[in-house]
Motif scaffolding. Sequence first.
Motif: not given
Lengths: 480, 480
Positions: A429, A432-433, A436-437, A439-441, A443, A456, B176, B188
């Motif tokens: 990845f 950027d990829d 995003v992961m 950032a989802v975490r 949440v 990570f 992405l 994820y």
Amino acid sequence: MTARLLTALREIVGANGLVVAADQRLVYECDMLVYYKGMPDLVVLPRSTAEVQAVVRCCAEAGVPIVPRGSGTGLIGGAMAPKGGVMIGVNRMDRILEVDLRNRYAVVEPGVINLALTRSVENRGYFFAPDPSSQMVSSIGGNAATNAGGPHALKYGNVAHHVLGLELVTGTGDVLTLGGVVAERPGYDLAGIAVGSEGTLGVVTKVMVKLTHTAEAVRTAVATFASIEIASAAVSAIIAEGIVPAALEAMDEPIIRAVEAGVHAGYPTEAKAVLLIELDGPAAEVEVQAAAVGRICREKGSLTMRLARDDAERALLWKGRKEAAGAVGRITHNYVLQDAVVPRSKLPTVMAEIQAIGARHGLVVANVFHAGDGNVHPMICYDERVPGEFERALEANEEILHACIELGGTVTGEHGVGMDKAEKLAMLFNQDDLEVMHAVRRVFDPHGLMNPQKVFPSGQHACAAPSVGAGRPVPEGMWV
Amino acid sequence: MTARLLTALREIVGANGLVVAADQRLVYECDMLVYYKGMPDLVVLPRSTAEVQAVVRCCAEAGVPIVPRGSGTGLIGGAMAPKGGVMIGVNRMDRILEVDLRNRYAVVEPGVINLALTRSVENRGYFFAPDPSSQMVSSIGGNAATNAGGPHALKYGNVAHHVLGLELVTGTGDVLTLGGVVAERPGYDLAGIAVGSEGTLGVVTKVMVKLTHTAEAVRTAVATFASIEIASAAVSAIIAEGIVPAALEAMDEPIIRAVEAGVHAGYPTEAKAVLLIELDGPAAEVEVQAAAVGRICREKGSLTMRLARDDAERALLWKGRKEAAGAVGRITHNYVLQDAVVPRSKLPTVMAEIQAIGARHGLVVANVFHAGDGNVHPMICYDERVPGEFERALEANEEILHACIELGGTVTGEHGVGMDKAEKLAMLFNQDDLEVMHAVRRVFDPHGLMNPQKVFPSGQHACAAPSVGAGRPVPEGMWV
């Protein structure tokens, strides 16, 4: 761990629900990949969603890391606590809450043992299809958290295909219901994202799973080959004919030796490689497919083929396969275990490369793997008492992973990421990829308390590199 | 839409890549659920990921909404622009980029038509399994965005089961790569979350999909029953025996009449209900299963059963089924279409309730549905020229959805959420669940520009209630 937090947690789960003493906590310092160690400051064993929620809220308030754990049979440095903190063991949440055979689902608590669910429905003609080799001890919550695979994932899919929904306590202590008992999931597929998130989004407190109808017939065969590369080529040929066996497993000569020394499962010790091939379905289909598989194996150079005559012989072959990872201790003092994937057609190539890499480093590499999925598990054998061997094993391990990636594969097949593969995600990845992961975490876990340092790359963490321990002899109870 | 933005977009896609004139934009004002209308201020037709990225960045800078669209065959008020803005039509991105049969995948641009992918590989023994009834015109990008189903989703799964990976241009213009061409997804499962996200997370610019081996044999049968409730009970009985047909579709008497008036597909017009049952697999298996299905149907009260004699007869039966939604125009001026799910065992109950609800409102309800999945599609027939009928149809529609939810079902089976079901998500999810989904959306689309007013209840939006248009006669080209 302040006295105040300890008191609060004791009030929630009771004194019986705490593991405080250091010698008792020791078993929680690592999963089955003992290379990564980190002991929690405290283990709590809640009995309900409400207790999990209360525990998480107390920890979140105190800013203490939270590490969920099922049976601890993972192979990734996952259910362990590199930053200390509170481990939440779900073992006492082990009730099967609902079984609905007409609509083919069950609702279970996360501590239910994988095989226990099958045992509870098999006399009515159903089973829980995911079968990681650890299934007699691993928990469904842990299976879901790591999106576990298993030999029968080839036909039936990995755990993600069998989870309909989840109840999750997030890092802020919210209780979310993701998905449900019907297959359709309106809105975003958050159940899908929670499966395989390895405790970094929250604690799984309930799992809604599919139940599968037992096949009418099963045939299990062992075919022998002159090399693991030739066996691998036969795998591609079988799948290319449109046959999807229930399982299609490969073992090379060092593994066969280890299995027969440890389990006496009946594999031919003179063979250089075997395929364990299982077909299931309607009896008529299985007969036709068995004949086709026999023909393809012969065409691709199999030397012998033997069909298991009865359930006992079949069970013994599977016992050998499923206990292979532990049996490797019979042929080596230690090993480094890889879990990677290549496109199935690249299996012969990668097998040759793995042997070459092992030879270059002067190390035996044993192979037992889910061939049908292209999911390889090379075990790089070494002896930690010989200076330099461990370092060479690590180098070989790294080279093997790079070879898989270059062949179009990926960094983990079924074990997950944990600490072991966290840095490796950056091979697949871009920034950027990964952002995003991450950032989802956030949440689900805005304060980064849920299972820190896992999944990570460390650049994504606000903390230092993982602490690692020394090697340790191979334990017998260990499964791939 | 400022002149500056228009100029910038023209520079990116060229004058040929813009649809500016209002009369030409009219076809983009709705999807096949014409009830929801909203015309984009401009339609752009990019040819590459780079062009999509540049378009999104320009729009994001200008704060203009972005609505992705495939073929516009959705049934949810999805690919339309309630807030105006720029629509990105992916129709010119229609190249099949890679086909790898050995490893069973293809990489396609989002505008590739579903059936075109199958056509390109079928002579080599493969197909793309998801088959929404719209498959001869709908795009794979749109199929992925809505997680489309179809008759054969029963055995093969919906689109989510066939998407290995996606390239996505987010609301901020980042490109992405989610997932990849091997099935395993470390980290994820963001590909899983993008499938079914209906353009609210970004624009799909590439799709990596599984290809499936064509079955050796196919048998297709039509069984007739004295009522749709009895037919539904037979569905449960078939599945309960462990048989998973490739497809198991139900049609009631009004639908049969409409189909025969429109398509002359050979369904018996005197029947009160039919099941269209398709079995596929190895020839030996199909024969055994066909005999079992025949026996079960007889035991459950089927009146007649007919096997299609050849491919031509089989194709005609499927043409009738797939064009049923359009054919309903033969028996009614308008209808309201529902898409909901009940646990399969509840099908007889919900069918009786649907008929009762229709009768209470003095309206005919026609039923054609994916019975094996418990996915119902009641069509509430009305005539907009009769005062009050439309309002009664909407009430009946609402009552049917509530009945499905009360039986343990969910608010959408295969069509998705769009504007039509956005408010309904609150029937399934609490505020915490929805807030997490919304937060995930913000990760991909922080400014809320991607396909606004879709998927989320309006309380989750910073904007007013959706604008809705009037009814319109049923178009023939329309598929469920």
